[in-house]
Design a protein around this motif. Sequence first.
Motif, PDB file in Angstrom:
ATOM      1  N   HIS A  69       2.442   1.707  -3.481  1.00 55.72           N
ATOM      2  CA  HIS A  69       1.459   2.195  -4.462  1.00 55.72           C
ATOM      3  C   HIS A  69       1.096   3.657  -4.210  1.00 55.72           C
ATOM      4  O   HIS A  69       0.893   4.421  -5.165  1.00 55.72           O
ATOM      5  CB  HIS A  69       0.218   1.295  -4.477  1.00 55.72           C
ATOM      6  N   THR A  70       1.034   4.044  -2.947  1.00 56.38           N
ATOM      7  CA  THR A  70       0.748   5.443  -2.630  1.00 56.38           C
ATOM      8  C   THR A  70       1.875   6.339  -3.142  1.00 56.38           C
ATOM      9  O   THR A  70       1.628   7.379  -3.758  1.00 56.38           O
ATOM     10  CB  THR A  70       0.568   5.634  -1.107  1.00 56.38           C
ATOM     11  N   ALA A  97       0.838  -1.210   0.000  1.00 58.66           N
ATOM     12  CA  ALA A  97       0.000   0.000   0.000  1.00 58.66           C
ATOM     13  C   ALA A  97       0.869   1.255   0.000  1.00 58.66           C
ATOM     14  O   ALA A  97       0.595   2.208  -0.742  1.00 58.66           O
ATOM     15  CB  ALA A  97      -0.930  -0.003   1.208  1.00 58.66           C
TER      16      ALA A  97
END
Length: 188
Positions: free
Chosen positions: A118-119, A115
């Motif tokens: 991807h951020t 996560a």
Amino acid sequence: MTSQRADAAARRALILDAADAVFGQHGVTAPLDLVVERAQVGRATLYRNFPDRTALVEALLQRTVARINRQVQSLGERDDALFEVLEGMAARIVQSPALSDYWRAVDPDDPTIKAARHTIWGLLEAPIQRAIAAGLCRADLQVTDISLISGMLGAALRGKSREERAKLVARALQLLRTGLQGPVDAEG
């Protein structure tokens, strides 16, 4: 109630600052009592905020992502924003080698790491496109290359001191910047 929330947020930030310093000096496996001591909070306060070491490290990783987000926002539409963010990432590696090493060592498919990655990719998509459009970097640079670049900067972790890591990361940035600019025109 608002002042209690502010106090709780301040204590949480204090614990994160202490953990960052302790982990930077002793590694992410350092005794959490060192974090408690440095933050000058009780053990119960630490565990109320972070039930275990994993939660503490994940909060540090999230704070790193938030730091990158703030930097990207503060740079606005600058064509060289990508390079400024890379320099910020490099400085973070020098400042907190243990956390950077943890980031690299954890399974890339770990949900928290995935996560965060991807951020960061999402945050750097526009700066990459602006750098390409301005001719500051090669046209084939992709947002997923940021993970590779981060790994290259992570080679600075081999430095035994902050000064050695700073020299290594400065050299890595020099090489990366030249490489990101793309092949030199042989006729130019």
